[in-house]
Scaffold this motif. Sequence first.
Motif, PDB file in Angstrom:
ATOM      1  N   VAL A   1       3.999   5.874  11.683  1.00  0.00           N
ATOM      2  CA  VAL A   1       3.489   4.556  12.069  1.00  0.00           C
ATOM      3  C   VAL A   1       2.042   4.735  12.497  1.00  0.00           C
ATOM      4  O   VAL A   1       1.731   5.619  13.305  1.00  0.00           O
ATOM      5  CB  VAL A   1       4.318   3.944  13.212  1.00  0.00           C
ATOM      6  CG1 VAL A   1       3.725   2.607  13.644  1.00  0.00           C
ATOM      7  CG2 VAL A   1       5.768   3.776  12.782  1.00  0.00           C
TER       8      VAL A   1
ATOM      9  N   GLU B   1      11.731  -6.758  14.137  1.00  0.00           N
ATOM     10  CA  GLU B   1      12.871  -5.853  13.992  1.00  0.00           C
ATOM     11  C   GLU B   1      13.700  -5.752  15.266  1.00  0.00           C
ATOM     12  O   GLU B   1      13.178  -5.853  16.377  1.00  0.00           O
ATOM     13  CB  GLU B   1      12.382  -4.442  13.614  1.00  0.00           C
ATOM     14  CG  GLU B   1      11.628  -4.360  12.308  1.00  0.00           C
ATOM     15  CD  GLU B   1      12.509  -4.688  11.121  1.00  0.00           C
ATOM     16  OE1 GLU B   1      13.728  -4.401  11.178  1.00  0.00           O
ATOM     17  OE2 GLU B   1      11.977  -5.225  10.129  1.00  0.00           O
TER      18      GLU B   1
ATOM     19  N   ILE C   1       2.648   1.666   7.701  1.00  0.00           N
ATOM     20  CA  ILE C   1       3.406   0.854   8.653  1.00  0.00           C
ATOM     21  C   ILE C   1       2.615   0.793   9.948  1.00  0.00           C
ATOM     22  O   ILE C   1       2.198   1.826  10.486  1.00  0.00           O
ATOM     23  CB  ILE C   1       4.797   1.451   8.920  1.00  0.00           C
ATOM     24  CG1 ILE C   1       5.600   1.541   7.617  1.00  0.00           C
ATOM     25  CG2 ILE C   1       5.559   0.618   9.946  1.00  0.00           C
ATOM     26  CD1 ILE C   1       6.920   2.282   7.776  1.00  0.00           C
TER      27      ILE C   1
ATOM     28  N   LEU D   1       9.178   6.505  13.062  1.00  0.00           N
ATOM     29  CA  LEU D   1      10.080   5.363  12.910  1.00  0.00           C
ATOM     30  C   LEU D   1      11.290   5.773  12.087  1.00  0.00           C
ATOM     31  O   LEU D   1      11.158   6.315  10.994  1.00  0.00           O
ATOM     32  CB  LEU D   1       9.341   4.218  12.212  1.00  0.00           C
ATOM     33  CG  LEU D   1      10.141   2.937  11.951  1.00  0.00           C
ATOM     34  CD1 LEU D   1      10.566   2.276  13.261  1.00  0.00           C
ATOM     35  CD2 LEU D   1       9.330   1.966  11.095  1.00  0.00           C
TER      36      LEU D   1
ATOM     37  N   ASP E   1       4.179  -4.414  12.561  1.00  0.00           N
ATOM     38  CA  ASP E   1       5.233  -4.638  11.572  1.00  0.00           C
ATOM     39  C   ASP E   1       6.626  -4.574  12.193  1.00  0.00           C
ATOM     40  O   ASP E   1       7.606  -5.031  11.589  1.00  0.00           O
ATOM     41  CB  ASP E   1       5.145  -3.599  10.447  1.00  0.00           C
ATOM     42  CG  ASP E   1       3.892  -3.757   9.597  1.00  0.00           C
ATOM     43  OD1 ASP E   1       3.439  -4.905   9.424  1.00  0.00           O
ATOM     44  OD2 ASP E   1       3.370  -2.734   9.114  1.00  0.00           O
ATOM     45  N   LEU E   2       6.717  -4.021  13.395  1.00  0.00           N
ATOM     46  CA  LEU E   2       8.023  -3.853  14.036  1.00  0.00           C
ATOM     47  C   LEU E   2       8.433  -5.060  14.865  1.00  0.00           C
ATOM     48  O   LEU E   2       9.574  -5.122  15.329  1.00  0.00           O
ATOM     49  CB  LEU E   2       8.005  -2.610  14.942  1.00  0.00           C
ATOM     50  CG  LEU E   2       7.557  -1.295  14.301  1.00  0.00           C
ATOM     51  CD1 LEU E   2       7.706  -0.158  15.315  1.00  0.00           C
ATOM     52  CD2 LEU E   2       8.344  -0.996  13.046  1.00  0.00           C
TER      53      LEU E   2
ATOM     54  N   GLN F   1       6.705   0.610   2.198  1.00  0.00           N
ATOM     55  CA  GLN F   1       5.306   0.300   2.442  1.00  0.00           C
ATOM     56  C   GLN F   1       4.460   1.564   2.476  1.00  0.00           C
ATOM     57  O   GLN F   1       4.894   2.619   2.932  1.00  0.00           O
ATOM     58  CB  GLN F   1       5.144  -0.449   3.784  1.00  0.00           C
ATOM     59  CG  GLN F   1       5.701  -1.855   3.769  1.00  0.00           C
ATOM     60  CD  GLN F   1       5.329  -2.630   5.030  1.00  0.00           C
ATOM     61  OE1 GLN F   1       5.855  -3.720   5.273  1.00  0.00           O
ATOM     62  NE2 GLN F   1       4.429  -2.088   5.820  1.00  0.00           N
TER      63      GLN F   1
ATOM     64  N   ARG G   1      13.072  -2.699   4.290  1.00  0.00           N
ATOM     65  CA  ARG G   1      11.853  -3.270   3.709  1.00  0.00           C
ATOM     66  C   ARG G   1      10.609  -2.459   4.042  1.00  0.00           C
ATOM     67  O   ARG G   1       9.664  -2.388   3.261  1.00  0.00           O
ATOM     68  CB  ARG G   1      11.673  -4.711   4.199  1.00  0.00           C
ATOM     69  CG  ARG G   1      11.397  -4.831   5.702  1.00  0.00           C
ATOM     70  CD  ARG G   1      11.175  -6.254   6.164  1.00  0.00           C
ATOM     71  NE  ARG G   1      10.850  -6.293   7.597  1.00  0.00           N
ATOM     72  CZ  ARG G   1       9.610  -6.183   8.084  1.00  0.00           C
ATOM     73  NH1 ARG G   1       8.587  -6.017   7.260  1.00  0.00           N
ATOM     74  NH2 ARG G   1       9.401  -6.218   9.395  1.00  0.00           N
ATOM     75  N   LEU G   2      10.587  -1.814   5.226  1.00  0.00           N
ATOM     76  CA  LEU G   2       9.407  -1.055   5.631  1.00  0.00           C
ATOM     77  C   LEU G   2       9.337   0.317   4.977  1.00  0.00           C
ATOM     78  O   LEU G   2       8.263   0.936   4.946  1.00  0.00           O
ATOM     79  CB  LEU G   2       9.378  -0.890   7.147  1.00  0.00           C
ATOM     80  CG  LEU G   2       9.193  -2.163   7.979  1.00  0.00           C
ATOM     81  CD1 LEU G   2       9.261  -1.842   9.473  1.00  0.00           C
ATOM     82  CD2 LEU G   2       7.861  -2.831   7.649  1.00  0.00           C
TER      83      LEU G   2
ATOM     84  N   LEU H   1      14.592   4.510  10.014  1.00  0.00           N
ATOM     85  CA  LEU H   1      14.977   3.310   9.259  1.00  0.00           C
ATOM     86  C   LEU H   1      16.236   3.575   8.454  1.00  0.00           C
ATOM     87  O   LEU H   1      16.485   4.705   8.027  1.00  0.00           O
ATOM     88  CB  LEU H   1      13.863   2.933   8.263  1.00  0.00           C
ATOM     89  CG  LEU H   1      12.450   2.701   8.782  1.00  0.00           C
ATOM     90  CD1 LEU H   1      11.461   2.826   7.640  1.00  0.00           C
ATOM     91  CD2 LEU H   1      12.371   1.327   9.412  1.00  0.00           C
TER      92      LEU H   1
ATOM     93  N   ARG I   1       9.553   7.526   8.937  1.00  0.00           N
ATOM     94  CA  ARG I   1       8.219   7.184   8.460  1.00  0.00           C
ATOM     95  C   ARG I   1       7.201   7.271   9.606  1.00  0.00           C
ATOM     96  O   ARG I   1       7.506   6.989  10.766  1.00  0.00           O
ATOM     97  CB  ARG I   1       8.196   5.757   7.889  1.00  0.00           C
ATOM     98  CG  ARG I   1       9.059   5.551   6.651  1.00  0.00           C
ATOM     99  CD  ARG I   1       8.476   6.255   5.438  1.00  0.00           C
ATOM    100  NE  ARG I   1       9.207   5.926   4.224  1.00  0.00           N
ATOM    101  CZ  ARG I   1      10.304   6.578   3.809  1.00  0.00           C
ATOM    102  NH1 ARG I   1      10.762   7.598   4.531  1.00  0.00           N
ATOM    103  NH2 ARG I   1      10.908   6.221   2.695  1.00  0.00           N
TER     104      ARG I   1
END
Length: 303
Positions: A263, A193, A185, A171, A189-190, A182, A178-179, A173, A261
């Motif tokens: 996922v 978005e 993820i 991912l 959570d997506l 974390q 905000r993610l 970003l 990140r």
Amino acid sequence: MSFTLRQLRAFVAVAENGSVSQAAQVLAISQSAVSESVKDLEADLGVRLFDRHARGLSVTQRGHLFLRHARTILAQVSASRRALTAERAALTGTLQLGVTSLMAGYVMSDLLARFRRANPEVTVTAIEDSGDYLEHLLIGGELDAAVMVTGALKNRAALMVEILEVSPFRLWLPSGHRLAGQDAIALSDLAPEALIMLMVDEMEEETGNLLSALNPRPRVAFRTRSVEAVRSLVATGAGVALLPDLIYRPWSLEGDRIESRDVSGALPVVQVGIVWRRGAPLSPAAHDFIALSQAAGPAGRGR
């Protein structure tokens, strides 16, 4: 281990041609000599390199693993002999390559640089096009080899594939998202978005399949064929992206930070490989290009 170069050559020839008879023709030796060399090699290694069936031979999983090493050994032996032969002529001729658009900028440039340094007298031409069209050119004998994403090959039975790199999706970003903070993820959570979609090679299809099970499905904010556009859009907060780690860079052209990140879940991977026509005799230039590409590895391509 006490395997011989003769055994390695027989193994590689059978693997590339799919049968003992065709390998014997390529090597200009008897079929019994090829079969004996392969059996002796399997006995020495203690593994089965081929599955035998009525239509011929297919390389086992361990056979594929050893095939890369066997080609590298033979290429190094060949290079050593050339280096010790003071009167050898430089490798000449032509090399015709294909490449898909995403691989042109992230894989092919480094591979070509290595090849040109080693073989400055070879004339290299390359064409960038879709994977389907490159397959057509390979099968028609119009290309020596192609560097491409191999997950969606249509004509695998007619082609040889050597995987150079396997790259997982991650991912992307913007900094401060905000993610990004974390600990874990998940795909769910997506859902809220906005998504930036890259529409080259298999990227759009893979991302769409990945997110199809989400309800609600993330809104696609932008579709583009430009990786740099994806970077800029993500970095400025226009959305997030799911893309292979192979093409990740931490900065946009404008100098804005991009985070990457993991996922959780079953994310796809991109397999990058060299592809050539099964059973076709490879020119010395094509052999060298494949061997140099195998030896480069991900780290050797400037990642």
